[in-house]
Design a protein around this motif. Structure first.
Motif, short mmCIF file in Angstrom:
data_model
loop_
_atom_site.label_atom_id
_atom_site.label_comp_id
_atom_site.label_asym_id
_atom_site.label_seq_id
_atom_site.Cartn_x
_atom_site.Cartn_y
_atom_site.Cartn_z
N LEU A 1 -7.50 34.76 -21.19
CA LEU A 1 -8.76 34.50 -20.35
C LEU A 1 -8.86 33.35 -19.88
CD1 LEU A 1 -11.47 36.41 -23.00
CD2 LEU A 1 -10.24 37.32 -20.86
N ASN B 1 -10.32 29.93 -19.03
CA ASN B 1 -11.12 28.97 -19.94
C ASN B 1 -10.76 28.95 -21.37
OD1 ASN B 1 -12.51 27.38 -18.24
ND2 ASN B 1 -14.49 28.10 -18.65
N CYS B 2 -9.57 29.68 -21.59
CA CYS B 2 -9.16 29.76 -22.99
C CYS B 2 -8.40 28.63 -23.43
CB CYS B 2 -8.27 31.04 -23.37
SG CYS B 2 -6.98 31.21 -22.43
N GLY B 3 -7.91 28.00 -22.34
CA GLY B 3 -7.16 26.64 -22.77
C GLY B 3 -5.51 27.09 -22.21
N LYS B 4 -5.32 27.70 -21.33
CA LYS B 4 -3.91 27.92 -20.76
C LYS B 4 -3.38 26.79 -20.37
CE LYS B 4 -5.12 31.11 -17.78
NZ LYS B 4 -6.54 31.40 -18.42
N THR B 5 -3.90 26.08 -19.32
CA THR B 5 -3.34 24.62 -18.79
C THR B 5 -3.42 23.82 -19.65
OG1 THR B 5 -4.54 25.60 -16.55
CG2 THR B 5 -4.04 23.27 -16.85
N THR B 6 -4.29 23.72 -20.69
CA THR B 6 -4.38 22.85 -21.86
C THR B 6 -3.08 22.82 -22.61
OG1 THR B 6 -6.78 22.63 -21.54
CG2 THR B 6 -5.69 21.63 -23.69
N VAL C 1 -7.14 19.86 -15.88
CA VAL C 1 -7.89 21.17 -16.17
C VAL C 1 -9.03 21.09 -15.42
CG1 VAL C 1 -6.55 21.44 -18.54
CG2 VAL C 1 -8.76 20.12 -18.40
N GLN C 2 -9.39 22.29 -15.29
CA GLN C 2 -10.78 22.66 -14.56
C GLN C 2 -11.70 23.20 -15.49
OE1 GLN C 2 -9.03 25.08 -11.35
NE2 GLN C 2 -9.48 23.48 -9.96
N PRO C 3 -12.66 22.69 -15.64
CA PRO C 3 -13.81 22.88 -16.93
C PRO C 3 -14.31 24.43 -16.75
CG PRO C 3 -14.35 21.04 -15.62
CD PRO C 3 -12.97 21.05 -15.20
N PHE D 1 -11.49 27.68 -30.54
CA PHE D 1 -12.36 26.48 -30.63
C PHE D 1 -13.86 26.68 -30.09
CE2 PHE D 1 -10.64 26.33 -26.45
CZ PHE D 1 -12.13 25.95 -25.69
N ASP E 1 -17.11 25.29 -28.54
CA ASP E 1 -17.53 23.91 -27.95
C ASP E 1 -18.60 24.52 -26.77
OD1 ASP E 1 -17.80 21.89 -25.91
OD2 ASP E 1 -15.66 21.46 -26.20
N VAL F 1 -17.99 24.60 -23.10
CA VAL F 1 -16.90 25.18 -22.26
C VAL F 1 -17.25 26.35 -22.19
CG1 VAL F 1 -14.46 25.86 -22.30
CG2 VAL F 1 -15.13 23.64 -23.12
N ASN G 1 -5.76 28.80 -29.60
CA ASN G 1 -6.15 27.54 -29.24
C ASN G 1 -7.17 26.93 -29.95
OD1 ASN G 1 -6.49 25.10 -27.78
ND2 ASN G 1 -7.46 26.01 -26.07
N THR G 2 -6.96 26.03 -30.94
CA THR G 2 -8.01 25.74 -31.95
C THR G 2 -8.58 24.24 -31.80
OG1 THR G 2 -6.53 24.49 -33.63
CG2 THR G 2 -6.41 26.77 -33.63
N ARG H 1 -6.56 20.84 -26.87
CA ARG H 1 -7.03 19.73 -26.06
C ARG H 1 -6.35 18.38 -26.91
NH1 ARG H 1 -13.18 18.78 -24.50
NH2 ARG H 1 -13.40 18.36 -26.50
N1 LIG Z 1 -13.12 21.66 -27.34
C1 LIG Z 1 -12.15 22.03 -26.79
N2 LIG Z 1 -11.93 22.09 -25.58
C2 LIG Z 1 -10.82 22.70 -25.05
C3 LIG Z 1 -9.54 22.87 -25.81
N3 LIG Z 1 -8.73 23.28 -24.89
C4 LIG Z 1 -9.16 23.43 -23.60
N4 LIG Z 1 -10.40 22.99 -23.75
C5 LIG Z 1 -11.41 22.73 -22.63
O1 LIG Z 1 -11.59 24.08 -21.96
C6 LIG Z 1 -11.55 23.90 -20.51
C7 LIG Z 1 -10.70 25.13 -20.11
O2 LIG Z 1 -9.39 24.78 -20.42
P1 LIG Z 1 -8.17 25.17 -19.51
O3 LIG Z 1 -6.99 24.73 -20.09
O4 LIG Z 1 -8.50 24.67 -18.03
O5 LIG Z 1 -8.26 26.92 -19.48
P2 LIG Z 1 -7.71 27.70 -18.59
O6 LIG Z 1 -8.53 28.31 -17.79
O7 LIG Z 1 -7.16 28.81 -19.53
O8 LIG Z 1 -6.56 27.01 -18.03
C8 LIG Z 1 -11.47 22.70 -20.37
O9 LIG Z 1 -12.56 21.95 -20.17
C9 LIG Z 1 -10.89 22.02 -21.47
O10 LIG Z 1 -10.70 20.52 -21.42
C10 LIG Z 1 -9.67 22.64 -27.18
O11 LIG Z 1 -8.81 22.60 -27.87
N5 LIG Z 1 -11.03 22.18 -27.72
#
Ligand SMILES: Nc1nc2c(ncn2[C@@H]2O[C@H](COP(=O)(O)OP(=O)(O)O)[C@@H](O)[C@H]2O)c(=O)[nH]1
Ligand SMILES: [Mg+2]
Length: 360
Positions: free
Chosen positions: A11, A13-18, A30-32, A108, A110, A113, A207-208, A235
């Motif tokens: 999905l 913001n789930c943290g793919k790029t992270t 990464v884009q918040p 996770f 937060d 996010v 992604n924890t 992260r």
């Molecule tokens: N607190 C926390 N935030 C995270 C974690 N992983 C990703 N984020 C944040 O979630 C937001 C979306 O992450 P991103 O990697 O861009 O998600 P993507 O849309 O799936 O690529 C960013 O602001 C990240 O910094 C995590 O493990 N813990």
């Protein structure tokens, strides 16, 4: 096999790029509040293998060459996308090129996010994405069936057989199955096999947060059933990947009670799901790790190193890496009778060190 390509999905913001950054150390921004437009990051992840260093010591090798996989961070999956007119072509194209999928699921918490549903529910999130893949496959099947209709009507037997098979597959998917669990998947035309998303091997990454989110990970494991689930503090590990100094890295890791980064665990799980094994070649110059499909023979393994080696294959000297390390040298291992000579048909085992003799 060319470089293995693994697509990262999940999905927004789930943290793919992270996770991509944690695994590749690529430092992609990464884009918040990520927009859902398609964008594809590609990076190479090295797959560390702890057997290489002791081998290098025994063989006095100068350099370690670990295997690599190509990771592709595929944004653009939206829930409901499959129902309203389908997922975008660019998104599907990127996914269909992948040999396997890593499905990232957020556990996770937060508040900063954004979550599309404003709540954390790993099993439901995972199911939502998996349903999109099923819808995409359903669309593919119905389009292909439509194209077959004319040929079926004029009585072409092959077309009829394929249309029947596709109808069976469609019923199987409607019943909640995936193409992976379709009994006759091997009978499907090769180009269909390549395009079906739910036929690709898939594993989950939870992604924890730094605490490890045991409840969320457990819920995801229950949902995932037999599929691999690896927990990664995304992260945290993406930050870790940016630290160069080994001592500083170790301290940083110790903070969350982990001994090593998650990349090797993710890689090991990916190798298991793809049924890959690793063999080594070792000499004074370097130790190489190679990945091949489980069940490959010595000629196929040789071909991985160089096509000339497969063509001119004579025999392979084989020893298990641990036996070689324990013996301390090739000469000593030979005395102990641990160095075997194997022919073309030998099925290479995980951890074998190969020395292939070949004619040029
Ligand atoms: N607190 C926390 N935030 C995270 C974690 N992983 C990703 N984020 C944040 O979630 C937001 C979306 O992450 P991103 O990697 O861009 O998600 P993507 O849309 O799936 O690529 C960013 O602001 C990240 O910094 C995590 O493990 N813990
Ligand atoms: Mg992203």
């Amino acid at each position: 096999m060319a470089s293995l390509e693994i697509g990262i999905i999940g999905l927004p913001n789930c943290g793919k790029t992270t996770i991509f950054n944690a695994l590749t150390g690529a430092g992609v921004v990464v884009q918040p509040y990520a927009a859902t437009e398609v964008s594809v990051n590609t990076g190479i992840a090295q797959v560390p293998d702890e057997r290489m260093a002791p081998l290098a010591t025994v063989e006095d090798s100068q350099k370690l060459v670990p295997p690599t996989v190509q990771l592709v961070d595929v944004a653009g999956l939206q829930r409901g996308g499959g129902r309203d007119g389908g997922l975008s072509g660019e998104f599907l194209q990127a996914l269909r090129a992948a040999d396997a999928l890593i499905h990232v699921v957020r556990t996770f918490e937060d508040d900063a996010v954004f979550h599309v549903d404003g709540r954390i529910d790993p099993a439901e999130d995972a199911e939502g994405v998996d349903l999109e893949l099923l819808f995409a496959d359903g669309m593919l099947i119905s389009k292909r069936t439509e194209r077959l209709q004319r040929a079926v009507q004029v009585g072409q037997k092959d077309a009829k057989a394929e249309a029947d098979l596709l109808a069976e597959l469609a019923a199987h998917l409607d019943g909640g199955g995936t193409a992976r669990t379709f009994a006759k998947k091997d009978d499907l035309p090769a180009e269909v096999q390549l395009e079906l998303l739910t036929l690709k091997p898939m594993m989950y990454v939870a992604n924890t947060s730094e605490s490890g989110d045991p409840d969320g990970v457990a819920a995801l494991k229950t949902y995932a059933g037999d599929a691999e689930v690896v927990a990664v503090a995304g992260r945290f590990e993406a930050e870790l990947a940016e630290i160069e100094d080994p001592e500083e890295r170790a301290m940083f890791l110790a903070e969350i009670g982990q001994e090593e980064p998650s990349a090797p665990r993710v890689a090991a799980a990916a190798f298991r799901m793809l049924e890959l094994i690793t063999f080594f070649t070792a000499g004074p110059k370097d130790v190489w790790a190679w990945t091949i499909r489980k069940g490959s023979n010595a000629v196929e393994a040789g071909g991985k190193i160089h096509t000339d080696i497969a063509r001119g294959f004579i025999r392979a000297e084989v020893i298990n890496w641990k036996d070689l390390v324990d013996a301390g040298s090739r000469a000593e291992a030979t005395k102990l009778g641990q160095l075997r000579v194997e022919g073309k048909e030998y099925i290479v085992q995980d951890g074998d060190v190969l020395n292939v003799r070949f004619n040029v």
